[in-house]
Design a protein around this motif. Structure first.
Motif, PDB file in Angstrom:
ATOM      1  N   ILE A  20       8.591  -4.281   1.265  1.00  0.00           N
ATOM      2  CA  ILE A  20       7.404  -4.769   1.970  1.00  0.00           C
ATOM      3  C   ILE A  20       6.500  -3.603   2.367  1.00  0.00           C
ATOM      4  N   LYS A  21       7.104  -2.540   2.864  1.00  0.00           N
ATOM      5  CA  LYS A  21       6.334  -1.359   3.260  1.00  0.00           C
ATOM      6  C   LYS A  21       5.644  -0.729   2.049  1.00  0.00           C
ATOM      7  N   LYS A  22       6.369  -0.658   0.959  1.00  0.00           N
ATOM      8  CA  LYS A  22       5.812  -0.088  -0.272  1.00  0.00           C
ATOM      9  C   LYS A  22       4.657  -0.937  -0.784  1.00  0.00           C
ATOM     10  N   ALA A  23       4.821  -2.255  -0.754  1.00  0.00           N
ATOM     11  CA  ALA A  23       3.778  -3.157  -1.233  1.00  0.00           C
ATOM     12  C   ALA A  23       2.535  -3.080  -0.356  1.00  0.00           C
ATOM     13  N   TYR A  24       2.736  -2.981   0.954  1.00  0.00           N
ATOM     14  CA  TYR A  24       1.587  -2.879   1.862  1.00  0.00           C
ATOM     15  C   TYR A  24       0.831  -1.574   1.631  1.00  0.00           C
ATOM     16  N   ARG A  25       1.569  -0.497   1.454  1.00  0.00           N
ATOM     17  CA  ARG A  25       0.911   0.804   1.233  1.00  0.00           C
ATOM     18  C   ARG A  25       0.061   0.764  -0.045  1.00  0.00           C
ATOM     19  N   LYS A  26       0.581   0.083  -1.068  1.00  0.00           N
ATOM     20  CA  LYS A  26      -0.162  -0.051  -2.332  1.00  0.00           C
ATOM     21  C   LYS A  26      -1.460  -0.819  -2.107  1.00  0.00           C
ATOM     22  N   LYS A  27      -1.376  -1.924  -1.354  1.00  0.00           N
ATOM     23  CA  LYS A  27      -2.570  -2.726  -1.071  1.00  0.00           C
ATOM     24  C   LYS A  27      -3.551  -1.954  -0.194  1.00  0.00           C
ATOM     25  N   ALA A  28      -3.017  -1.219   0.775  1.00  0.00           N
ATOM     26  CA  ALA A  28      -3.875  -0.459   1.676  1.00  0.00           C
ATOM     27  C   ALA A  28      -4.660   0.607   0.921  1.00  0.00           C
ATOM     28  N   ILE A  29      -4.015   1.245  -0.036  1.00  0.00           N
ATOM     29  CA  ILE A  29      -4.709   2.247  -0.858  1.00  0.00           C
ATOM     30  C   ILE A  29      -5.785   1.581  -1.713  1.00  0.00           C
ATOM     31  N   GLN A  30      -5.436   0.419  -2.282  1.00  0.00           N
ATOM     32  CA  GLN A  30      -6.374  -0.287  -3.167  1.00  0.00           C
ATOM     33  C   GLN A  30      -7.634  -0.727  -2.432  1.00  0.00           C
ATOM     34  N   PHE A  31      -7.477  -1.222  -1.196  1.00  0.00           N
ATOM     35  CA  PHE A  31      -8.620  -1.791  -0.464  1.00  0.00           C
ATOM     36  C   PHE A  31      -9.096  -0.916   0.690  1.00  0.00           C
ATOM     37  N   HIS A  32      -8.644   0.322   0.728  1.00  0.00           N
ATOM     38  CA  HIS A  32      -9.026   1.205   1.834  1.00  0.00           C
ATOM     39  C   HIS A  32     -10.553   1.330   1.919  1.00  0.00           C
ATOM     40  N   PRO A  33     -11.133   1.222   3.144  1.00  0.00           N
ATOM     41  CA  PRO A  33     -12.600   1.276   3.310  1.00  0.00           C
ATOM     42  C   PRO A  33     -13.242   2.541   2.748  1.00  0.00           C
ATOM     43  N   ASP A  34     -12.516   3.661   2.832  1.00  0.00           N
ATOM     44  CA  ASP A  34     -13.098   4.902   2.307  1.00  0.00           C
ATOM     45  C   ASP A  34     -13.161   4.899   0.787  1.00  0.00           C
ATOM     46  N   LYS A  35     -12.320   4.088   0.179  1.00  0.00           N
ATOM     47  CA  LYS A  35     -12.319   3.989  -1.279  1.00  0.00           C
ATOM     48  C   LYS A  35     -13.285   2.901  -1.752  1.00  0.00           C
ATOM     49  N   ASN A  36     -13.668   2.015  -0.819  1.00  0.00           N
ATOM     50  CA  ASN A  36     -14.580   0.910  -1.147  1.00  0.00           C
ATOM     51  C   ASN A  36     -15.709   0.839  -0.122  1.00  0.00           C
ATOM     52  N   PRO A  37     -16.533   1.873  -0.035  1.00  0.00           N
ATOM     53  CA  PRO A  37     -17.573   1.898   1.001  1.00  0.00           C
ATOM     54  C   PRO A  37     -18.567   0.743   0.852  1.00  0.00           C
ATOM     55  N   GLY A  38     -18.794   0.057   1.986  1.00  0.00           N
ATOM     56  CA  GLY A  38     -19.767  -1.035   1.980  1.00  0.00           C
ATOM     57  C   GLY A  38     -19.280  -2.318   1.345  1.00  0.00           C
ATOM     58  N   ASN A  39     -18.042  -2.354   0.883  1.00  0.00           N
ATOM     59  CA  ASN A  39     -17.497  -3.541   0.218  1.00  0.00           C
ATOM     60  C   ASN A  39     -16.795  -4.414   1.254  1.00  0.00           C
ATOM     61  N   LYS A  40     -17.492  -5.473   1.693  1.00  0.00           N
ATOM     62  CA  LYS A  40     -16.946  -6.344   2.732  1.00  0.00           C
ATOM     63  C   LYS A  40     -15.695  -7.087   2.263  1.00  0.00           C
ATOM     64  N   ALA A  41     -15.681  -7.469   0.993  1.00  0.00           N
ATOM     65  CA  ALA A  41     -14.524  -8.189   0.456  1.00  0.00           C
ATOM     66  C   ALA A  41     -13.277  -7.308   0.503  1.00  0.00           C
ATOM     67  N   ALA A  42     -13.447  -6.022   0.137  1.00  0.00           N
ATOM     68  CA  ALA A  42     -12.323  -5.094   0.182  1.00  0.00           C
ATOM     69  C   ALA A  42     -11.842  -4.893   1.610  1.00  0.00           C
ATOM     70  N   GLU A  43     -12.802  -4.827   2.545  1.00  0.00           N
ATOM     71  CA  GLU A  43     -12.436  -4.656   3.956  1.00  0.00           C
ATOM     72  C   GLU A  43     -11.626  -5.845   4.465  1.00  0.00           C
ATOM     73  N   GLU A  44     -12.022  -7.062   4.069  1.00  0.00           N
ATOM     74  CA  GLU A  44     -11.281  -8.247   4.485  1.00  0.00           C
ATOM     75  C   GLU A  44      -9.888  -8.269   3.861  1.00  0.00           C
ATOM     76  N   ASN A  45      -9.799  -7.862   2.594  1.00  0.00           N
ATOM     77  CA  ASN A  45      -8.482  -7.780   1.947  1.00  0.00           C
ATOM     78  C   ASN A  45      -7.595  -6.756   2.634  1.00  0.00           C
ATOM     79  N   PHE A  46      -8.211  -5.668   3.072  1.00  0.00           N
ATOM     80  CA  PHE A  46      -7.491  -4.611   3.779  1.00  0.00           C
ATOM     81  C   PHE A  46      -6.914  -5.169   5.090  1.00  0.00           C
ATOM     82  N   LYS A  47      -7.744  -5.913   5.839  1.00  0.00           N
ATOM     83  CA  LYS A  47      -7.290  -6.501   7.098  1.00  0.00           C
ATOM     84  C   LYS A  47      -6.236  -7.580   6.850  1.00  0.00           C
ATOM     85  N   GLU A  48      -6.436  -8.348   5.788  1.00  0.00           N
ATOM     86  CA  GLU A  48      -5.495  -9.413   5.448  1.00  0.00           C
ATOM     87  C   GLU A  48      -4.116  -8.832   5.136  1.00  0.00           C
ATOM     88  N   ALA A  49      -4.094  -7.736   4.385  1.00  0.00           N
ATOM     89  CA  ALA A  49      -2.829  -7.079   4.057  1.00  0.00           C
ATOM     90  C   ALA A  49      -2.163  -6.517   5.307  1.00  0.00           C
TER      91      ALA A  49
END
Length: 383
Positions: A21-50
């Motif tokens: 679970i920790k490994k899977a969350y870290r993968k999602k957090a990297i994928q949708f991290h705000p610094d990696k997706n600047p201005g992308n609201k959908a990515a930010e919501e996915n980040f919070k959802e994860a």
């Protein structure tokens, strides 16, 4: 809009280990991290959802309640800020700093980069309260206002603990980073480790002039009325978590949570059995023989029921959907009416003569079918 399954969000199976679970969350957090997706609201919501999914599944007690009751078991369906739904970006990084520390290859912004560049944010203690609910409140769901004593943010310093905005200095031990680094020699060579600065507690700075109202803590003891929405179908002993309604964190830290323990008030006539309710109806021998209309109590008032002529003792009558709702709203239980026939111990001489005449009647002689039915009920009871 319905919430997605937490296991589906992290793409793990329901029997996944904590490490998975920790490994899977870290993968999602990297994928949708705000610094990696600047201005992308959908990515930010996915980040919070994860982050919300990880908050529940990484906690064994919350995970157990989620597996049993779904989102409502951890409060997500109740509204009013249950579980992780109200987390900000700062909350996420403060909660899960052990995952983000040093692992995102230079992400900054929200504090996702090197752990040495982040100051520690304190979290207030959780608050535990017990709420008593009647069966009617459990059946319908209810809003409760609870008056509690707790630590709240100091209004005089806005929770900073400092007398004014210039009453700070960088910590001389960690030079403002909040952490100290130690290099030790091992058989494998030099090893570098980082830990929370012991001088400033990870805050990276010290207060030179403390707020006189809170003595530099940033919090004071007070009373607060908190409104919480409790979903229908909760059970006695169930615990729900209201995010951010606990004690305030020291010096601008984040609030703890409020843990709500459900205590079910016993109904004077109804007994709860899961989502079903049981009512014991006692009728006389003549009413059992001739039939009788009766009124049956429910959580929403009385309903009329016709007892048919010849009703046998211990017969169970089912009133569908007159029980309690499932906490996930998938179904509603029934009201089970157990008929018991009252047999008097002491009767008058006149009544004894009447009963004696009935004994001689063929209508009151047990048939083989009735005997077989009785023995079948006894056998089923013991099995």
């Amino acid at each position: 809009m319905s919430k997605r399954d937490y296991y589906e969000i992290l793409e793990v199976s329901k029997n996944a280990s904590q490490a998975d679970i920790k490994k899977a969350y870290r993968k999602k957090a990297i994928q949708f991290h705000p610094d990696k997706n600047p201005g992308n609201k959908a990515a930010e919501e996915n980040f919070k959802e994860a982050a919300e999914a990880y908050e529940v599944l990484s906690d064994e007690q919350k995970r157990q309640r989620y597996d049993q009751f779904g989102h409502a078991g951890v409060g997500s369906a109740a509204g009013g800020g249950f579980s992780g739904g109200g987390m900000s970006m700062d909350d996420i990084f403060s909660h899960f700093g052990d995952i983000f520390g040093g692992g995102f290859g230079g992400f900054g912004g929200y504090g996702g980069g090197s752990s040495q560049g982040r100051r520690r944010v304190s979290k207030g203690a959780n608050l535990r309260v017990k709420v008593k609910l009647t069966l009617k409140e459990i059946a319908e769901g209810v809003e409760k206002k609870i008056k509690v004593k707790k630590y709240v943010k100091c209004n005089h310093c806005s929770g900073s603990g400092a007398a004014n905005s210039s009453a700070y200095s960088n910590c001389s031990t960690c030079h403002g980073t909040g952490q100290v680094t130690r290099i030790s020699n091992t058989i494998l060579g030099q090893m570098q480790t980082s830990s929370t600065c012991p001088s400033c507690g990870g805050e990276g700075r010290t207060i030179t002039n403390k707020c006189p109202h809170c003595a530099g803590e940033g919090v004071v003891k007070s009373e607060e009325v908190i409104t919480i929405n409790l979903p229908a179908g909760v059970e006695d002993g169930m615990q729900l978590s209201v995010a951010g309604k606990g004690n305030a964190g020291r010096r601008g830290g984040i609030n703890g949570d409020m843990i709500v323990l459900i205590e079910e008030v016993k109904h004077p006539e109804l007994i709860r059995d899961g989502n079903n309710l049981i009512y014991s109806l006692v009728i006389s021998v003549p009413d059992a023989i001739l039939g009788v209309p009766v009124e049956i109590p429910t959580v929403n008032g009385k309903v009329k029921l016709k007892i048919e002529p010849g009703t046998q003792p211990d017969k169970i009558l089912r009133l569908r959907n007159k029980g309690l709702p499932d906490i996930n709203r998938y179904s509603t239980g029934d009201l089970l009416v157990k008929v018991q026939v009252f047999i008097p111990k002491d009767i008058s001489k006149e009544d004894r003569q009447v009963v004696g005449k009935l004994r001689e009647s063929e209508s009151f002689t047990p048939s083989k079918l009735e005997k077989d039915g009785f023995f079948s009920r006894v056998k089923n009871m013991f099995e």
